[in-house]
Design an enzyme around this catalytic site. Structure first.
Site, PDB file in Angstrom:
ATOM      1  N   ALA A 153       0.827  -1.212   0.000  1.00 48.41           N
ATOM      2  CA  ALA A 153       0.000   0.000   0.000  1.00 48.41           C
ATOM      3  C   ALA A 153       0.860   1.261   0.000  1.00 48.41           C
ATOM      4  O   ALA A 153       0.667   2.165   0.798  1.00 48.41           O
ATOM      5  CB  ALA A 153      -0.931  -0.025   1.209  1.00 48.41           C
ATOM      6  N   ASP A 287       1.407  -3.000  12.563  1.00 50.91           N
ATOM      7  CA  ASP A 287       1.336  -2.375  11.237  1.00 50.91           C
ATOM      8  C   ASP A 287      -0.036  -1.705  11.088  1.00 50.91           C
ATOM      9  O   ASP A 287      -0.604  -1.642   9.999  1.00 50.91           O
ATOM     10  CB  ASP A 287       1.585  -3.409  10.125  1.00 50.91           C
ATOM     11  CG  ASP A 287       1.870  -2.768   8.768  1.00 50.91           C
ATOM     12  OD1 ASP A 287       2.186  -1.556   8.718  1.00 50.91           O
ATOM     13  OD2 ASP A 287       1.755  -3.471   7.742  1.00 50.91           O
ATOM     14  N   ALA A 322      -3.795  -3.490   3.127  1.00 52.95           N
ATOM     15  CA  ALA A 322      -3.188  -2.182   3.400  1.00 52.95           C
ATOM     16  C   ALA A 322      -3.087  -1.968   4.890  1.00 52.95           C
ATOM     17  O   ALA A 322      -3.929  -1.325   5.494  1.00 52.95           O
ATOM     18  CB  ALA A 322      -4.028  -1.083   2.764  1.00 52.95           C
TER      19      ALA A 322
HETATM   20 ZN   LIG Z   1       3.783  -0.698   7.727  1.00 52.59          ZN
END
Ligand SMILES: [Zn+2]
Length: 400
Positions: A153, A287, A322
């Site tokens: 992403a 993340d 993403a």
């Molecule tokens: Zn990342």
């Protein structure tokens, strides 16, 4: 003179901040680096964990039936609570930090996504102030020095080869707060950039890479020490072309990041990595993007549009995964209850190992006396019940 005046005042006011009452967490299963202690005690005074309370006046919390574990350390996190660390205002960034803090993350490194070089340098200066005031533990630049073949992403038109001079520009702009740069080390300038990062005490993380097994080994020899979300955004493990995964798993110098949300990794892949690297070389990360702790809907990830549906974030264009909507309390619970990883190993992966990577293990990452009182209270089913950061409750265990 000033000190004796302060002492005089504190005798009059027993609750003066100079002699704060202690907090004793009693009766819980306490996970220490040496193992789990049943019916253990954690004593907190001021902002620190101490061996024994210095005053008889102590708040005792009976936490029998609960676990007390060190506060979580997330070295790869792009935002939460509807806020992005790449684009939000200071208020937004703090909202994101608080969202993750309420889920147990007491130490958080803010990750940026690929952007224009001037923008990223400016952003580094902005985020460095939040590091200096203690709200963030550092900055992680994910991109722009990554492979167009494994861009995930990140905006393709903004990707560039890792030129050491440009890497230097970013770490200088961060004024000593840059902790990690994720780069595709096989690109031109990649190995020199790894050397530069290592020389400056910044973690060189191999990720969003199309490297071969041999190229990956070369980057490790040059000083790379982290695998950015192992398995994701890199070639798969092949029996004739083992690629980066085999090189990263086998090398004692590497810590592998894993996103344990049940979407980014099949449980068998997680188990393979955990067994192969060993609990001492795994770091659980989120993340996370803006939607973490917030909800489904449309979001921006840098310049790209993301749709979050049932907690899974995908690019509107191309449907690439993403980032995640994960928080580390969920990763912890999943690791114990679904992956059947021993609690002590989960604590290593979620607190101790990332703290060591940041060079912060003298302050955080375990419940040893002398460290910051950063801790998480979990019930018998590993649901989060309390969070303390630097001696203050963020989530009070009695609150329900
Ligand atoms: Zn990342």
């Amino acid at each position: 003179m000033a000190a004796s005046a302060a002492r005089a005042t504190s005798t009059v006011h027993a609750r003066s901040p100079h002699h704060p009452p202690s907090t004793v967490l009693a009766g819980a299963r306490v996970v220490l680096p040496t193992g789990t202690v049943d019916n253990g005690r954690v004593v907190v005074e001021g902002t620190k964990i101490v061996t024994e309370a210095s005053t008889a006046e102590a708040h005792v919390h009976d936490l029998s039936g609960h676990w007390v574990v060190p506060g979580f350390v997330d070295i790869h996190n792009h935002g939460g609570g509807g806020a992005s660390f790449t684009s939000g205002t200071a208020e937004d960034v703090l909202r994101g930090v608080m969202t993750h803090r309420r889920h147990g993350t007491t130490t958080l490194v803010a990750s940026t996504v690929t952007g224009d070089m001037d923008f990223l340098a400016h952003r580094a200066g902005f985020l460095s102030e939040l590091v200096e005031q203690g709200d963030l533990a550092g900055i992680h630049f994910e991109g722009p020095f990554i492979s167009p073949c494994r861009k995930g992403a990140h905006s393709e038109e903004l990707l560039r080869d890792p030129d050491p001079a440009e890497v230097r520009k970013l770490i200088d702009a961060a004024r000593g707060t840059a902790k990690m740069v994720t780069l595709a080390t096989e690109l031109p300038g990649g190995i020199d950039s790894v050397r530069l990062l290592a020389e400056h005490g910044v973690i060189a993380a191999i990720g969003h890479t199309d490297a071969t097994y041999e190229q990956t080994r070369e980057a490790i020899d040059a000083g790379a020490t982290v695998a950015t979300h192992l398995f994701n955004a890199m070639p798969a493990l092949g029996h004739r072309a083992p690629g980066p995964i085999a090189a990263l798993l086998e090398d004692e110098r590497i810590t592998v990041e894993l996103i344990n949300d049940g979407t980014h990794l099949h449980p068998a892949a997680l188990e393979l990595a955990f067994r192969s690297a060993g609990a001492g070389r795994v770091a659980f990360i989120t993340d996370a993007m803006d939607a973490a702790g917030f909800g489904d809907g449309r979001y921006q990830l840098g310049p790209l549009e993301v749709e979050v549906k049932d907690g899974v974030a995908r690019l509107v264009e191309g449907h690439s995964i993403a980032g995640s909507t994960l928080t580390l309390d969920t990763a912890f619970k999943r690791a114990v209850t679904v992956d059947r990883i021993p609690v002590e190993d989960v604590v290593a992966a979620i607190s101790a190992n990332p703290a060591k990577l940041l060079g912060a293990y003298d302050r955080v990452g375990s419940l040893d006396p002398g460290k910051d009182a950063d801790l998480v209270v979990l019930d018998a089913d590993f649901a989060l019940k309390g969070v303390m950061r630097r001696g203050e409750w963020v989530v009070h265990p009695a609150a329900g």
